[in-house]
Design a protein around this motif. Structure first.
Motif, mmCIF file in Angstrom:
data_model
loop_
_atom_site.group_PDB
_atom_site.id
_atom_site.type_symbol
_atom_site.label_atom_id
_atom_site.label_comp_id
_atom_site.label_asym_id
_atom_site.label_seq_id
_atom_site.Cartn_x
_atom_site.Cartn_y
_atom_site.Cartn_z
ATOM 1 N N ARG A 12 0.827 -1.207 0.000
ATOM 2 C CA ARG A 12 0.000 0.000 0.000
ATOM 3 C C ARG A 12 0.863 1.259 0.000
ATOM 4 O O ARG A 12 0.478 2.299 -0.545
ATOM 5 N N ILE A 13 2.039 1.170 0.617
ATOM 6 C CA ILE A 13 2.936 2.326 0.695
ATOM 7 C C ILE A 13 3.538 2.631 -0.672
ATOM 8 O O ILE A 13 3.570 3.787 -1.108
ATOM 9 N N THR A 14 4.018 1.614 -1.361
ATOM 10 C CA THR A 14 4.610 1.851 -2.686
ATOM 11 C C THR A 14 3.537 2.219 -3.706
ATOM 12 O O THR A 14 3.779 3.034 -4.605
ATOM 13 N N GLU A 15 2.337 1.658 -3.564
ATOM 14 C CA GLU A 15 1.250 2.042 -4.463
ATOM 15 C C GLU A 15 0.925 3.528 -4.309
ATOM 16 O O GLU A 15 0.723 4.237 -5.306
ATOM 17 N N ILE A 88 13.937 0.450 7.875
ATOM 18 C CA ILE A 88 13.263 0.727 6.611
ATOM 19 C C ILE A 88 14.242 1.366 5.634
ATOM 20 O O ILE A 88 14.966 2.308 5.974
ATOM 21 N N ALA A 89 14.253 0.831 4.420
ATOM 22 C CA ALA A 89 15.018 1.408 3.313
ATOM 23 C C ALA A 89 14.018 1.798 2.242
ATOM 24 O O ALA A 89 13.203 0.971 1.824
ATOM 25 N N VAL A 90 14.045 3.048 1.806
ATOM 26 C CA VAL A 90 13.042 3.518 0.847
ATOM 27 C C VAL A 90 13.687 4.295 -0.291
ATOM 28 O O VAL A 90 14.706 4.957 -0.128
ATOM 29 N N ILE A 110 10.363 -0.067 -1.463
ATOM 30 C CA ILE A 110 10.587 -0.116 -0.020
ATOM 31 C C ILE A 110 11.118 -1.491 0.356
ATOM 32 O O ILE A 110 10.754 -2.497 -0.253
ATOM 33 N N ALA A 111 12.008 -1.513 1.318
ATOM 34 C CA ALA A 111 12.481 -2.774 1.900
ATOM 35 C C ALA A 111 12.442 -2.631 3.413
ATOM 36 O O ALA A 111 12.739 -1.564 3.953
ATOM 37 N N ALA A 274 9.174 -4.580 -1.533
ATOM 38 C CA ALA A 274 8.009 -4.286 -2.360
ATOM 39 C C ALA A 274 8.343 -3.151 -3.320
ATOM 40 O O ALA A 274 9.094 -2.238 -2.985
ATOM 41 N N ALA A 275 7.775 -3.223 -4.512
ATOM 42 C CA ALA A 275 7.954 -2.164 -5.508
ATOM 43 C C ALA A 275 6.689 -2.057 -6.339
ATOM 44 O O ALA A 275 6.031 -3.057 -6.637
#
Length: 329
Positions: A12-15, A88-90, A110-111, A274-275
């Motif tokens: 949901r964050i990457t979307e 968190i890596a973004v 995001i990872a 996620a991407a």
């Protein structure tokens, strides 16, 4: 970080970041595209039940108004509940230039790892060599590109001439590009986005066999998280641009410059990656707007289970929280 639902929550964050930045595709303003992606991602974090600390982000606190290194994100900090504590890596918009010009392969990434499991990478360059599962354990960054191409080709049961390397199109790579061509391999030059390039090495449908070259160190950590989930491998070493960068990195506790970082040095323990595609690319489709909504394509992976999910989602803006699709200018 044992909750498997978290892997689906982070999509949901990457979307959110992808849909916000996609509205600026081709408009020539890479800074604004990045800003809205960061803002949308920041708001989306507030809906996720984690206690997160950004270790790879948009820069230091005095350089970035949000998602700066050391910032805490997630709803768990406010509730006081025993939420997962994570690193968190973004990269809210990897490929800002790609988005600004409408070129392929801009993504939101995001990872997430357990607390303290990501390398605190300095903002400098990193030389990288990345491959998919077939060539894992067979590469060596200390050897030449030709040597590595021969090993990769043998592992994949094909000729070097049938291998394809992805390389950032930069002047510093002129010698590297020349050697890869001399070895007989094909090359896909990319303008930005070596995280997607690294992930493509583990996707048989991409046609990419190896990533060579020097890019950002933070992106190397994110690439390691992705490759860890899907059984690939990355090897890397820092390449400082100045003595100031070198001394600052040493104060952060990084290894000497000739140290070869491997996948588990960059991303340890259980990892979620996620991407979401912003512009249509080799890895993911881009955001497609319709009437009062949009369609997105995302990938989400967990290292613990090795599960890889591709999620095609349809978003209706009249019923969806506004943080996920629009940011006020």
């Amino acid at each position: 970080m044992q909750d498997r639902n978290l892997a689906l929550e982070v999509v949901r964050i990457t979307e959110a970041a992808a849909m916000a930045s996609a509205r600026l595709m081709g408009k020539g303003d890479r800074k604004e595209a990045d800003r809205v992606a960061v803002e949308a991602m920041r708001r989306a974090f507030d809906t996720i039940d984690i206690r997160g600390t950004v270790v790879i982000g948009e820069g230091e606190r005095d350089e970035a108004p949000m998602l700066w290194i050391g910032e805490t994100v997630g709803a768990g900090w406010a509730t006081g509940e025993p939420s997962p504590k994570v690193d968190i890596a973004v990269d809210p918009l990897e490929g800002t230039n790609l988005c600004a010009t409408g070129e392929p392969d801009a993504i939101s990434v995001i990872a997430i790892a357990d607390d303290g499991q990501f390398l605190n990478a300095p903002d400098t360059y990193m030389q990288k060599l990345a491959v998919g599962p077939e060539a894992r354990g067979l590469i060596d960054l200390r050897e030449s590109p030709t040597w590595n191409l021969q090993r990769i080709a043998k592992a994949k049961g094909k000729r070097v001439q049938d291998c394809t390397a992805v390389i950032l199109d930069r002047e510093r790579h002129a010698e590297l590009i020349g050697e890869v061509r001399q070895a007989g391999a094909r090359i896909r030059l990319i303008g930005d986005g070596d995280v997607s390039g690294a992930v493509m090495t583990a996707n048989p449908d991409s046609g990419i066999d190896v990533l060579f070259g020097t890019g950002g160190a933070p992106e190397g950590v994110i690439s390691a998280a992705a490759l860890k989930c899907i059984g690939g491998e990355i090897q890397a070493r820092l390449r400082f641009r100045s003595e100031e960068e070198r001394q600052r990195a040493y104060k952060m506790g990084v290894k000497p410059e000739d140290f070869i970082y491997r996948t588990d040095d960059l991303a340890q323990g259980d990892v979620v990656f996620a991407a979401t595609g912003v512009t249509k690319g080799y890895l993911l489709d881009g955001v497609r707007f319709f009437g009062n909504g949009a369609k997105t394509e995302s990938i989400v992976m967990r290292s613990k289970s090795g599960t890889v999910r591709v999620i095609n989602a349809t978003h209706h803006f009249d019923t969806k929280p506004k943080y996920s699709w629009a940011v006020e200018s």
